[in-house]
Design a protein around this motif. Sequence first.
Motif, mmCIF file in Angstrom:
data_model
loop_
_atom_site.group_PDB
_atom_site.id
_atom_site.type_symbol
_atom_site.label_atom_id
_atom_site.label_comp_id
_atom_site.label_asym_id
_atom_site.label_seq_id
_atom_site.Cartn_x
_atom_site.Cartn_y
_atom_site.Cartn_z
ATOM 1 N N ARG A 196 -17.579 0.090 -52.166
ATOM 2 C CA ARG A 196 -18.933 0.252 -52.715
ATOM 3 C C ARG A 196 -19.953 -0.483 -51.856
ATOM 4 N N SER A 197 -19.591 -1.680 -51.396
ATOM 5 C CA SER A 197 -20.503 -2.440 -50.538
ATOM 6 C C SER A 197 -20.746 -1.715 -49.217
ATOM 7 N N TYR A 198 -19.689 -1.222 -48.608
ATOM 8 C CA TYR A 198 -19.835 -0.456 -47.369
ATOM 9 C C TYR A 198 -20.780 0.733 -47.575
ATOM 10 N N LEU A 199 -20.542 1.482 -48.642
ATOM 11 C CA LEU A 199 -21.323 2.691 -48.874
ATOM 12 C C LEU A 199 -22.794 2.365 -49.105
ATOM 13 N N ALA A 200 -23.059 1.264 -49.809
ATOM 14 C CA ALA A 200 -24.438 0.871 -50.075
ATOM 15 C C ALA A 200 -25.195 0.545 -48.792
ATOM 16 N N MET A 201 -24.468 0.188 -47.745
ATOM 17 C CA MET A 201 -25.093 -0.142 -46.466
ATOM 18 C C MET A 201 -25.099 1.029 -45.494
ATOM 19 N N GLY A 202 -24.547 2.162 -45.919
ATOM 20 C CA GLY A 202 -24.511 3.331 -45.045
ATOM 21 C C GLY A 202 -23.166 3.604 -44.420
ATOM 22 N N GLY A 203 -22.104 2.991 -44.939
ATOM 23 C CA GLY A 203 -20.771 3.208 -44.403
ATOM 24 C C GLY A 203 -20.302 4.639 -44.572
ATOM 25 N N ARG A 204 -19.399 5.062 -43.679
ATOM 26 C CA ARG A 204 -18.845 6.410 -43.694
ATOM 27 C C ARG A 204 -17.318 6.334 -43.683
ATOM 28 N N VAL A 205 -16.684 7.383 -44.198
ATOM 29 C CA VAL A 205 -15.235 7.343 -44.381
ATOM 30 C C VAL A 205 -14.551 8.547 -43.740
ATOM 31 N N SER A 206 -13.237 8.424 -43.595
ATOM 32 C CA SER A 206 -12.404 9.525 -43.105
ATOM 33 C C SER A 206 -12.394 10.653 -44.128
ATOM 34 N N ASP A 207 -11.985 11.836 -43.681
ATOM 35 C CA ASP A 207 -11.936 12.991 -44.586
ATOM 36 C C ASP A 207 -10.615 13.101 -45.319
ATOM 37 N N HIS A 208 -9.785 12.076 -45.201
ATOM 38 C CA HIS A 208 -8.491 12.054 -45.867
ATOM 39 C C HIS A 208 -8.137 10.617 -46.229
ATOM 40 N N ALA A 209 -7.242 10.471 -47.194
ATOM 41 C CA ALA A 209 -6.730 9.157 -47.581
ATOM 42 C C ALA A 209 -5.274 9.052 -47.158
ATOM 43 N N VAL A 210 -4.906 7.901 -46.629
ATOM 44 C CA VAL A 210 -3.520 7.641 -46.266
ATOM 45 C C VAL A 210 -2.780 7.118 -47.490
ATOM 46 N N ILE A 211 -1.608 7.655 -47.741
ATOM 47 C CA ILE A 211 -0.759 7.197 -48.839
ATOM 48 C C ILE A 211 0.173 6.133 -48.265
ATOM 49 N N ASP A 212 -0.156 4.872 -48.544
ATOM 50 C CA ASP A 212 0.575 3.738 -47.979
ATOM 51 C C ASP A 212 1.543 3.199 -49.029
ATOM 52 N N ARG A 213 2.755 3.693 -48.996
ATOM 53 C CA ARG A 213 3.731 3.289 -50.010
ATOM 54 C C ARG A 213 4.225 1.859 -49.789
ATOM 55 N N ASP A 214 4.121 1.344 -48.586
ATOM 56 C CA ASP A 214 4.536 -0.031 -48.319
ATOM 57 C C ASP A 214 3.663 -1.016 -49.093
ATOM 58 N N LEU A 215 2.342 -0.800 -49.076
ATOM 59 C CA LEU A 215 1.432 -1.680 -49.806
ATOM 60 C C LEU A 215 1.111 -1.160 -51.207
ATOM 61 N N GLY A 216 1.551 0.037 -51.516
ATOM 62 C CA GLY A 216 1.273 0.607 -52.831
ATOM 63 C C GLY A 216 -0.191 0.956 -53.018
ATOM 64 N N THR A 217 -0.808 1.508 -51.967
ATOM 65 C CA THR A 217 -2.229 1.832 -52.022
ATOM 66 C C THR A 217 -2.504 3.199 -51.398
ATOM 67 N N LEU A 218 -3.685 3.718 -51.715
ATOM 68 C CA LEU A 218 -4.302 4.818 -50.982
ATOM 69 C C LEU A 218 -5.468 4.203 -50.222
ATOM 70 N N HIS A 219 -5.614 4.522 -48.949
ATOM 71 C CA HIS A 219 -6.775 3.956 -48.274
ATOM 72 C C HIS A 219 -7.477 4.986 -47.401
#
Length: 242
Positions: A196-219
Motif C-alpha cells: 500500500r505504501s509503495y502504491l501510494a507513492m506511485g509504485g508499479r507491480v509485475s503482471d503476475h504473482a509468484v507462488i512461493d511455497r517455501d515462505l508460504g506467500t504470494l508475492h
Amino acid sequence: MTDDARYVARQANGPEDLRRAEMLRAARFGRADGADRDAFDARCAHLLVEERATGRLVCCCRLLFLSGGGEIAQSYSAQFYDLGPLARFEGRMAEIGRFCIAPDRPDPDILRVAWAALTRLVDARGIAMLFGCSSFAGVRAEAYLDSFAVLRARHLAPRDWGPRIKAPSVYRFAERLQRYRPDPREAMRLMPPLLRSYLAMGGRVSDHAVIDRDLGTLHVFTGLEVGAIPDRRKRALRALPG
C-alpha cells in the motif's frame, strides 16, 4: 536514527542484531526452526525498528544496494522474476527485502517510522529506484482476487521495465482477471501494508504473482522510481520525525 515517542529505527550492528531480525522474520513466515536466513543476509544492510520503552524488535527489513541495473541479476528478486528489462536502468538502486512487522503489533506508526528511516537512506545514497517482492500471506490466489484485480487495473509496471515470468509456479492475474470487477475497499483491506505504501507513492507491480511455497506467500515484484514520487509525498516523507 529515526524516532517518535514509541519507536526508534536504526541499522543493525553485529550478529546479535541480525539474529533478532531473523527470529522476527521466522515468526512472520512461520519458520518452525525459529530463524529465517539465507545467503543474501551477509550482503545486505539491515534496518530495525524497536519499541523505545522495552527495546523489543517490532519491525525489520534488509536492503541490498546496487550501483545500477547492470547488477540487477545479483538481487534476491532475480531468483523469481526475469528482470532483463531493468538491466538497462541507469541510476542507483536498492532492493528492500524481508520486510516484517511483528504479527501482534499492527500499529501504523511502526510503518511510518520505518519509511522515515528508509527515506533518509534513499536520500543519503542517491537511490533512483526501490524494488522488491511484496508478499501476501498464504499461497491461495483466490483469497486476494480483489487486490490483484486492482493491481491489474491501476498499477502494472510499464513495458520498458516490467518483469517477465521466470518462476515455475505463478498466478497470472493480469491475464486471468480481465473481466473481474473488484471491490476497491476489500482490495485495499487485503493489500499488504508495505505494498500500500509503495502504491501510494506511485509504485508499479509485475503482471503476475509468484507462488512461493517455501515462505508460504504470494508475492508480486514491486518497483518505485524515486523521481516519479509526487513532490507533496516527498515532502511528507522527509518531514517525518528523525
